[in-house]
Scaffold this active site. Sequence first.
Site, PDB file in Angstrom:
ATOM      1  N   CYS A 110       0.758  -0.969  -0.537  1.00 61.12           N
ATOM      2  CA  CYS A 110      -0.144   0.204  -0.209  1.00 61.12           C
ATOM      3  C   CYS A 110       0.705   1.396   0.692  1.00 61.12           C
ATOM      4  O   CYS A 110       1.544   0.732   0.592  1.00 61.12           O
ATOM      5  CB  CYS A 110      -0.498  -0.036   1.280  1.00 61.12           C
ATOM      6  N   GLY A 111       0.850   2.279  -0.910  1.00 66.69           N
ATOM      7  CA  GLY A 111       1.793   3.307  -0.898  1.00 66.69           C
ATOM      8  C   GLY A 111       1.561   4.331   0.144  1.00 66.69           C
ATOM      9  O   GLY A 111       2.428   4.270   0.795  1.00 66.69           O
ATOM     10  N   ASN A 112       0.466   5.155  -0.068  1.00 68.29           N
ATOM     11  CA  ASN A 112       0.184   6.299   1.162  1.00 68.29           C
ATOM     12  C   ASN A 112       0.720   5.339   2.821  1.00 68.29           C
ATOM     13  O   ASN A 112       1.186   6.157   3.490  1.00 68.29           O
ATOM     14  CB  ASN A 112      -0.961   6.410   0.814  1.00 68.29           C
TER      15      ASN A 112
ATOM     16  N   ARG B  94      -9.808  -2.070  -3.382  1.00 66.39           N
ATOM     17  CA  ARG B  94     -10.070  -3.965  -3.148  1.00 66.39           C
ATOM     18  C   ARG B  94      -9.567  -3.669  -1.878  1.00 66.39           C
ATOM     19  O   ARG B  94      -8.717  -3.075  -1.050  1.00 66.39           O
ATOM     20  CB  ARG B  94      -9.269  -4.432  -3.813  1.00 66.39           C
TER      21      ARG B  94
ATOM     22  N   CYS C 297      -4.410   6.830  -3.070  1.00 66.44           N
ATOM     23  CA  CYS C 297      -4.452   5.301  -3.280  1.00 66.44           C
ATOM     24  C   CYS C 297      -3.500   6.054  -3.649  1.00 66.44           C
ATOM     25  O   CYS C 297      -3.150   6.452  -5.291  1.00 66.44           O
ATOM     26  CB  CYS C 297      -5.278   4.762  -4.168  1.00 66.44           C
ATOM     27  N   GLY C 298      -1.721   5.671  -3.275  1.00 67.46           N
ATOM     28  CA  GLY C 298      -0.355   5.471  -3.626  1.00 67.46           C
ATOM     29  C   GLY C 298      -0.440   5.188  -4.965  1.00 67.46           C
ATOM     30  O   GLY C 298       0.561   5.391  -5.826  1.00 67.46           O
TER      31      GLY C 298
END
Length: 283
Positions: free
Chosen positions: A84-86, A210, A219-220
């Site tokens: 998860c980027g963020n 998702r 969303c990163g």
Amino acid sequence: MSTMFGARVPFYKLQGCGNDFVAIDNRVLRLPKELMAEWARRICPRAFGVGADGLFFLELAAPGSGADVAWHFYNADGSRAEMCGNASRCAGRLIHALGIAGERHVLLTDAGPVAIAVDPEAGLVKVQLTAAKHLALDTKLSVQGRETVVHFVNTGVPHAVILVEKADEVDVAGIGRAVRFHEHFAPAGTNVNFVEVADKSRTLMRTYERGVEAETYACGTGACAVHVVLQALGLAGDELANTTTGGEVLTTSLEGGRVFLKGAAELTFTGEINAPALGLPLP
């Protein structure tokens, strides 16, 4: 846990461009992995728990892993996510704040090691994501009875990218859910990004995530997916400013085949979880 905390578990709440997460220092808690998914399902609901898009546990990386810190990341529904980027940016900010590692460190995720650089004075965190893979452009799918052109790339987790004329007019919940669960992406499913291209350096984007099963404020990995797809289509340069649903800007850059994500990450508050009240399974 019972001797150190009783029924109360310290936690941290962070947000990166409106994408919010609960973090737990598992160096101290030592919660076994098999209980983590249930903790995410009980802590993340906004009415009955703390409220978050996801939950991650931090612990020291194993010697020889090439990383300083490892995490276990779970979506709000308890599903484990590769990346998860963020959340990785929020993790980097917390790792530095807690003194676990310095301003530059490596976080081990299920997608692989992620290099992180923290600028504590500016409140910004830049992460180098794992290499993008499985790029597929111009796939035509039937979505809600209409032929829809969908692009796809995996930037740590799977992302569909759909170009739109007016991002603010898109039915993100309806179309996003239809694409997320489309048979073309079965069985894992995909995140879905709707992108309005302003020019080669700016976009407006909205994301159905998702695992959260709803639109999120940012969303990163999705912003990075958008950049990879747009550059492959000839619609973006090497740096892109992506304005998200929350009004914040995520900056992505493609440098020599490497994918970078930069944006604000804030520790918003700390607290204690009352484990019995949430019905959390204890070791």
